[in-house]
Design a protein around this motif. Structure first.
Motif, short mmCIF file in Angstrom:
data_model
loop_
_atom_site.label_atom_id
_atom_site.label_comp_id
_atom_site.label_asym_id
_atom_site.label_seq_id
_atom_site.Cartn_x
_atom_site.Cartn_y
_atom_site.Cartn_z
N TYR A 192 31.22 -6.83 4.56
CA TYR A 192 31.08 -7.85 5.59
C TYR A 192 31.73 -7.32 6.86
CZ TYR A 192 36.02 -8.95 5.00
OH TYR A 192 37.37 -8.87 4.95
N GLN A 193 31.35 -7.86 7.98
CA GLN A 193 31.94 -7.46 9.25
C GLN A 193 32.44 -8.69 9.99
OE1 GLN A 193 28.35 -4.92 10.21
NE2 GLN A 193 29.92 -3.84 11.38
N ARG A 194 33.39 -8.45 10.83
CA ARG A 194 33.92 -9.57 11.63
C ARG A 194 32.87 -10.01 12.64
NH1 ARG A 194 39.52 -11.12 10.42
NH2 ARG A 194 39.91 -9.69 8.71
N ALA A 195 32.91 -11.29 12.98
CA ALA A 195 31.93 -11.83 13.93
C ALA A 195 32.54 -11.92 15.32
CB ALA A 195 31.49 -13.21 13.47
N ALA A 196 31.73 -11.71 16.32
CA ALA A 196 32.22 -11.80 17.70
C ALA A 196 31.04 -12.19 18.60
CB ALA A 196 32.79 -10.46 18.14
N ILE A 197 31.34 -12.55 19.81
CA ILE A 197 30.27 -12.72 20.80
C ILE A 197 30.59 -11.81 21.97
CG2 ILE A 197 29.78 -15.13 20.16
CD1 ILE A 197 31.26 -15.94 22.75
N ALA A 198 29.57 -11.45 22.69
CA ALA A 198 29.76 -10.56 23.84
C ALA A 198 29.85 -11.40 25.10
CB ALA A 198 28.58 -9.60 23.93
N ARG A 199 30.93 -11.24 25.84
CA ARG A 199 31.10 -11.94 27.11
C ARG A 199 31.77 -10.99 28.10
NH1 ARG A 199 28.12 -14.87 25.26
NH2 ARG A 199 28.17 -17.12 24.88
N ASP A 200 31.18 -10.85 29.26
CA ASP A 200 31.75 -10.06 30.35
C ASP A 200 32.16 -8.66 29.87
OD1 ASP A 200 31.50 -12.38 31.81
OD2 ASP A 200 33.55 -13.05 31.32
N GLY A 201 31.32 -8.06 29.07
CA GLY A 201 31.60 -6.70 28.62
C GLY A 201 32.66 -6.61 27.54
N LYS A 202 33.11 -7.77 27.07
CA LYS A 202 34.12 -7.76 26.00
C LYS A 202 33.54 -8.39 24.74
CE LYS A 202 38.26 -8.16 28.85
NZ LYS A 202 39.33 -9.06 29.24
N GLN A 203 34.16 -8.08 23.62
CA GLN A 203 33.76 -8.71 22.37
C GLN A 203 34.84 -9.74 22.00
OE1 GLN A 203 33.48 -5.25 19.93
NE2 GLN A 203 31.34 -4.87 20.49
N LEU A 204 34.45 -11.00 22.07
CA LEU A 204 35.43 -12.06 21.76
C LEU A 204 35.31 -12.43 20.28
CD1 LEU A 204 35.00 -14.47 24.82
CD2 LEU A 204 36.41 -12.40 24.61
N PRO A 205 36.39 -12.32 19.51
CA PRO A 205 36.32 -12.66 18.09
C PRO A 205 36.00 -14.14 17.88
CG PRO A 205 38.59 -12.33 18.76
CD PRO A 205 37.75 -11.95 19.92
#
Lengths: 240, 861
Positions: free
Chosen positions: B548-561
């Motif tokens: 499994y992998q951690r989930a994140a979203i992409a915002r402003d060039g960053k990956q927010l957990p």
């Protein structure tokens, strides 16, 4: 601070009794449980006289002794001990009076089991205010008189019944109080020891003490100078 | 010495020294509560974190800490000198600073190639400002670049045995200058690297992540803190002086509450046990009291003799209790600390508390001796000489009933207040319920029994009925014993229920990092099914989950957990700042009801989800695969619906963004334990797409085996190309939070043993008090066997009555306390049954065994 109590036997002179009971009543309970233990007892006890208090069980002998020594309060009547009227005294004053004037000998010896023989005999002396050294000297003398001088360091449980009673008598005579009250002192003893105890009490009496013995024992009665017979709370013989 | 006082001392001491068995029993009734209190006080004092210790653990010898408000990683994080220059304008002159930053995921290799990827901190432990942060076990921390300080556990993991040896981080070599231990996280692998030098900077660059910069700070004497605080906020820093220390210290509060509860229970127990014991002692001395009166002893001599006896016995009992308690604490504290997985340091004797306990016990004993002796002294000397038990008047009976009525009313009022949830008062009311309840019950029984006091004491054919009638023939003796034993039962019940409930709560809250038989593999690349099969067979594992992998979203060039929204996130205030004034998660974790630390969302296929969370039904599986639902791995704090939240850090605080709200599946075969290294919630690939979530980071696998897998074995079993950059964790971190849960069996066993001893002592006293009655029964023809059965039945009856009343009131008191503590009630029925059965058996055996063999006709022979 304990108040000294005069130990003069009789306030009115040598013929005065050490202990006088006049019209003494003692009633236990009320209503249906009312029981008259003493019913108008009037009797004198003199110095240097051995008095035998005789009567059936429940006749009131022990009650008379207890009231005479201030262990119980009379319901009515007057009790005068060496010039002090016991019936007017409160519990504390009665205690002081006992410490100065009265010695007890009980049927079951009633020695304090956690004290040595010497300490048991010293106890009333110290309670009456005597210095420790003097108390020990007098206790030793009393033990010698009663024939148990070798057992001073023993505890009561280590002695025979006869020896324990002799220690109890030593405790009673050590302080030379004017009144010795003995409740069946030979009741738990064999005849030889009983005789020895009576002999001792006679010796004590000869020293000027008024000695009152409640007893069923004919030998004690025979040895007495004066016999007071009680029946159903009344003195039927030997009263004043 | 005053003559009367000397006589009193002789009589008092002789009574103690000549009646050895009774003195021993009375001493035991005094010593046991004192020993228990001393032991509890010493262990609690040893285990608890005092405010100064908490401050030392949080701040060293500094005044406090400066923490970055934003929580953003600074570009200058590895260059503290530059950061310090930026801070200087905001600080008064002569302010002293020591840099500190969390370092996450740094791989350290030992001399034999053993490696460990750990979290630690870059801080100069040679700086005086950091004194007290850790306990130095070996060597001395150095400020020189190229040195490192390791915790003993980490040193062991990488093969370091002494200072002076070297470890490597990346290509840099570091000399171990000291081995340290953290009193509160002994099991943690941590290191401290003095920051600033070229080697340290290079090493920090290879870490997976860095925290926000922090500074230990000591202000000059005249610093105007409000003004300085304002300036610091402008520079993006906040000054933290005590909140973290308070949070650490606060962990000891629950322990203090428990100790207070135990202490109050012990106090009540001591009062009643000693009162019951001295009722027996005074009764045994009635003839001596009468004799002293006949000989002319003033009442004060008699009273003083009993008081002196009480003083002698109390001194012996208390001193023995302190000695036993200290001994037990010294033996038990290290064992308990080991079980709790913590280093409590040297045993704190809590001597002041011990002495207070002893003083209370002495005072209580002397008072307990005064009450019955004063009552006896009011009687005629002739009654005392006859040694007959006192007869209670109707007036006394009425007074007792009135007192009982008052106490019952108080108890009912207390219970009512508990029921209507009186809030903070509930703990106090618990004490009232406890003390008043047991006393009222006993007094009511006493009144009832006293009415039957004229019951004939002649034995009836049935032993059991005889036992009951014999109890009623000695109502005061029986009731004092019932009161004392009832309190013992109540205290024992309260301790059992309270410890079981707290243990239950902690088991609920406890999130072990990993079970003993598992390994967490963070692989540098996804493993194929064949590779997982090979891994399973070569390690003897029963199961290797799909990745499994951690989930994140992409915002402003960053990956927010992405995290599940739990009350943990409620710790973030409306400005987006953690309410606790710094960026440490621990205060939030402590304040959170769910206690899910670092909550996370993972993305896994169905097979992986079932391996991690438990088997799903066909319908649940279908919903999960289609992305219509998520599955809970750590169900604590999660309901049937979960909101997924992305959490990012901005210069002015945190940003929270809801990504999706999904129904949550709780598999029926869910795991019993929860692993904080696993994600709290899993979503499928389809669910991730629906929620606009992307998988990030390395694929993670959970390996389950029958026994603890060796880290090196698992690492070697990975494909060769994945070994170098993969991480295997087998650590099962001990948790201070779980201490009570781990200690509960020991607490229960001690409680049962103490109850057994007290019951033995009280029954022995009771039987010795009735010695002459048993002898008289022998004289009228009762055989020794019959008398033993009678004594056993009487003692057993006493205990049954005591246990019934005591246990009921113990349950009521526990409910009152635990309601106040917002804790679910867990009744350890097994332990309660063991306590009652042990008590009854002990009483019956002791009662029968102590009956005198010989018969005597005379009561006072």
């Amino acid at each position: 601070m304990r108040t000294a109590v005069s130990t003069t036997p009789g306030a009115g002179g040598p013929d005065e009794p050490v202990l006088r009971l006049e019209g003494v009543h003692k009633v236990y309970g009320t209503g249906e449980t009312r029981h008259v233990a003493l019913d108008g007892v009037t009797v004198d006890f003199h110095a240097a006289r051995l008095t035998a208090l005789v009567g059936h069980s429940g006749s009131g002998k022990s009650t008379l002794l207890n009231i005479s020594g201030g262990l119980e309060q009379a319901t009515s009547g007057t009790i005068t001990l060496a010039g002090h009227v016991l019936t007017k005294m409160g519990p504390a004053e009665l205690t002081r009076t006992r410490a100065s004037l009265v010695s007890y000998v009980f049927q079951e010896y009633n020695l304090i089991r956690t004290m040595t023989v010497l300490e048991n005999v010293c106890l009333p002396l110290e309670l009456s205010g005597m210095a420790r050294a003097e108390a020990r000297r007098r206790a030793a003398t009393a033990l010698e008189r009663t024939g148990v001088p070798r057992h001073t360091r023993k505890f009561p449980d280590q002695l025979s019944g006869g020896e324990q009673q002799r220690v109890a008598i030593a405790r009673a005579i050590a302080d030379q109080r004017p009144l010795v009250l003995a409740d069946e002192p030979t009741g738990a003893l064999d005849s030889a020891n009983g005789e020895r105890v009576v002999e001792l009490l006679r010796e004590v009496t000869a020293g000027g003490v008024a000695c009152v013995i409640a007893t069923h024992n004919p030998e004690v009665t025979a040895a007495a100078d004066h016999i007071v017979r009680i029946q159903d709370g009344r003195v039927v013989e030997g009263g004043a | 010495m005053n003559r009367n006082r000397r006589l009193a001392w002789i009589l008092g001491w002789r009574l103690a020294s000549r009646s050895r068995l009774r003195t021993l029993l009375v001493c035991l009734t005094i010593a046991l509560p004192v020993a228990a209190g001393t032991g509890v006080a010493a262990v609690t004092a040893t285990a608890r974190v005092s405010m100064p210790e908490a401050e030392a653990a949080a701040f060293g010898s500094a005044d406090g800490r400066l923490t970055a408000l934003s929580g953003e990683r600074s570009a200058d994080a590895t260059a503290p000198a530059r950061l310090a220059e930026q801070l200087k304008p905001s600080l008064p002159g002569d302010t002293r600073l020591a840099y500190d930053i969390d370092v996450l995921g740094l791989t350290i290799r030992g001399p034999e190639g053993r490696q460990s990827t750990v979290d630690g901190r870059a801080v100069n432990l040679a700086d005086p400002l950091t004194d007290g942060l850790y306990r130095v076990d070996q060597g001395a921390p150095s400020a020189q670049d190229g040195t490192i300080v390791l915790s003993a556990v980490l040193a062991d993991a990488v093969g370091i045995t002494k200072t002076g040896q070297s470890v490597s981080i990346g290509s840099g070599q570091f000399t171990v200058s000291a081995l340290v231990a953290d009193r509160f996280d002994l099991g943690h692998r941590l290191f401290a690297l003095p920051p600033g030098g070229p080697k340290a900077t290079a090493a920090l660059a290879s870490a997976k992540d860095l925290g926000s910069p922090r500074w230990f700070v000591t202000w000059p004497p005249q610093a105007d803190l409000p003004t300085v605080s304002g300036k610091l906020k402008g520079a993006g820093y906040a000054y933290v002086s005590s909140s973290q220390a308070a949070a650490i210290s606060g962990q000891g509060d629950a322990m203090d509450s428990t100790a207070l509860l135990v202490g109050l229970g012990l106090l009540a127990e001591t009062v009643l046990l000693v009162t019951a014991a001295f009722a027996v002692v005074v009764r045994s001395q009635r003839r001596h009291m009468g004799l002293l009166a006949a000989l002319g002893a003033p009442a004060k001599v008699t009273a003083s003799f009993l008081r002196t006896h009480a003083l002698c016995v109390a001194m012996i009992g208390s001193l023995a209790g302190i000695a036993a308690g200290q001994l037990v604490a010294r033996v038990a504290a290290p064992v308990l600390a080991e079980r709790a997985g913590a280093d409590w340091g040297p045993v704190d004797g809590a001597w002041a508390t011990s002495l207070v306990l002893a003083a209370v016990a002495v005072a209580v004993t002397v008072l307990a001796s005064m009450l019955p002796s004063r009552a006896a002294l009011r009687e005629d000397p002739t009654a005392l000489l006859k040694a007959v038990p006192p007869v209670h008047s109707t007036r006394q009976l009425r007074l007792r009933t009135a007192a009982a009525g008052t106490l019952v009313t108080a108890t009912v009022a207390g219970l009512a207040a508990v029921v209507i949830n009186a809030g903070a008062l509930t703990a106090v009311l618990g004490v009232i319920v406890f003390a008043a309840g047991i006393t009222a019950t006993a007094l009511v029984l006493s009144s009832l029994a006293a009415r039957k006091a004229d019951t004939s004491y002649l034995p009836l054919p049935a032993v059991f009925r005889s036992a009951m009638r014999s109890l009623l023939a000695f109502p005061v003796r029986a009731i004092t014993t019932v009161i004392a034993l009832g309190v013992v039962a109540a205290v024992s019940t309260t301790v059992l229920i309270a410890s079981a409930s707290v243990a239950h709560k902690q088991r609920e809250d406890y999130l072990p990092e990993l079970p003993d038989t598992s390994a967490l593999i963070i692989s540098s690349r996804p493993l194929t099914t064949t590779e997982r099969g090979a891994l399973r067979s070569s390690t003897g594992a029963s199961e290797v989950s799909t990745g499994y992998q951690r989930a994140a979203i992409a915002r402003d060039g960053k990956q927010l957990p992405v995290s599940p929204r739990t009350d943990f996130l409620d710790c973030i205030d409306d400005r987006g700042l953690l309410k606790y004034g710094n960026n440490d998660w621990q205060p939030c974790y402590l304040a959170s009801k769910s206690h899910i630390p670092f909550p996370a969302v993972g993305i896994a296929d169905t097979e992986g989800a079932e391996a991690l969370a438990g088997t799903m039904t066909d319908e649940q599986r279908q919903r999960y695969e289609s992305g219509q639902a998520a599955v809970a791995v750590t169900p604590v704090g999660l309901t049937n619906e979960v909101s997924l939240v992305a959490m990012g850090r901005k210069p002015d605080g945190f940003v929270l963004e809801n990504t999706a709200t999904l129904p949550l599946i709780h598999p029926s075969t869910a795991r019993k334990t929860e692993y904080q290294q696993l994600p709290a919630v899993l979503v499928s690939q389809a669910g991730a797409r629906t929620s606009s979530i992307i998988p990030v980071g390395s694929a993670t696998y959970l390996l389950n085996a029958d026994s603890k897998p060796a880290q090196q074995d698992v690492l070697r079993a990975l494909p060769v190309d994945a070994q170098a950059d993969s991480t295997v964790t087998v650590e099962s971190g001990p948790s201070v939070v779980g201490a009570v849960a781990r200690l509960q069996p020991a607490v229960a066993a001690i409680s049962v043993l103490t109850t057994m001893l007290i019951v033995a002592a009280m029954v022995s006293l009771w039987t010795s008090d009735l010695r002459r009655e048993y002898q008289m029964l022998g004289a009228v023809g009762a055989t020794a066997w019959w008398r033993r059965r009678l004594a056993s039945s009487m003692s057993g009856l006493l205990i049954v009555i005591s246990c019934v009343t005591g246990t009921l009131w113990g349950i009521a008191a526990s409910i009152a306390f635990l309601t106040g503590m917002d804790t679910d009630i867990a009744v350890p029925a097994g332990w309660l049954a063991v306590t009652v059965i042990t008590a009854v058996i002990t009483a019956a055996v002791m009662g029968g065994a102590l009956v005198p063999r010989h018969a005597r006709a005379q009561r006072q022979a």
